[in-house]
Design a protein around this motif. Sequence first.
Motif, PDB file in Angstrom:
ATOM      1  N   VAL A   1      30.801  14.063  27.839  1.00 12.43           N
ATOM      2  CA  VAL A   1      31.580  15.100  29.010  1.00 12.43           C
ATOM      3  C   VAL A   1      30.793  16.992  28.566  1.00 12.43           C
TER       4      VAL A   1
ATOM      5  N   LYS B   1      31.797  14.959  23.418  1.00  8.90           N
ATOM      6  CA  LYS B   1      31.902  15.728  24.235  1.00  8.90           C
ATOM      7  C   LYS B   1      31.595  17.398  23.754  1.00  8.90           C
TER       8      LYS B   1
ATOM      9  N   MET C   1      34.331  18.107  18.893  1.00  4.45           N
ATOM     10  CA  MET C   1      33.305  18.679  19.654  1.00  4.45           C
ATOM     11  C   MET C   1      31.983  19.735  19.099  1.00  4.45           C
TER      12      MET C   1
END
Length: 260
Positions: A84, A115, A144
């Motif tokens: 993502v 992510k 992330m």
Amino acid sequence: MAKEYDYLLKVLLVGDSDVGKQEILSGLEDGSAESPFCSGSGTAYKTTIILLDGKRVKLQLWDTSGQGRFCTIIRSYSRGAQGVILVYDITNKWSFDGIGRWLKEVEEHAPGVPKVLVGNRLHLAFKRQVAAKQAELYATRNKMACFEISPLCDFNIRESFCELARMALHRNGMERIWRSNKVLSLQELCCRTIVRQTSVYAIDTLPLPPSVKSYLKSYALTSSQCLNTVLNNSTSNSKNRTLKTPTSMKNSTRSSCVLS
């Protein structure tokens, strides 16, 4: 017929509307004639192929609309997603504040998926409302990777996708620890581009200040040394494999001479 890629990953781009997700997609080369860039029904879809440590990785990129009425789209497209990209606009603090909502939505429907936090429109840094350090701290807290990118300058876009692909492949069983692909600065990106287009010896002929030429030479030599090390190791291993049989034959011949 051989496949045009080694790995296939499904990636979602999420974030508020008008943060520039389609700007990011439109600047990428399409990786398949059968699935060109298209949009509709609240989503935009595109494929692209990146080269990651000699492997071709095909990315299926899905841009979910930032409008609230399309949250159901995230629920459906999150199934099977391997990565993502959370996008905000560095000139719009509200878009960064909204990342928490998108992160919660993603974690609910695709828990544990790698992510990357992306701050778009770095070319408008003079209008910045979100500090780079603030974004980095937020990304670190939520495990992330973090990049600031610019579709206008083609800066750090491919690097952010490469980093996400690296994380996704590692999570799905790739045990090899790969070198980070993040571009540390715009200066490094310029050096990489110049060195790719010329030789070490031709750098002196460039209309640049001596200090810049010196830096370029150092960068070029370092890059070539890394490549030569890999090639030399490969060649050495190949020679060792080739020499095994002659060596054993030589030892056998020597033994027979001694015995006679």
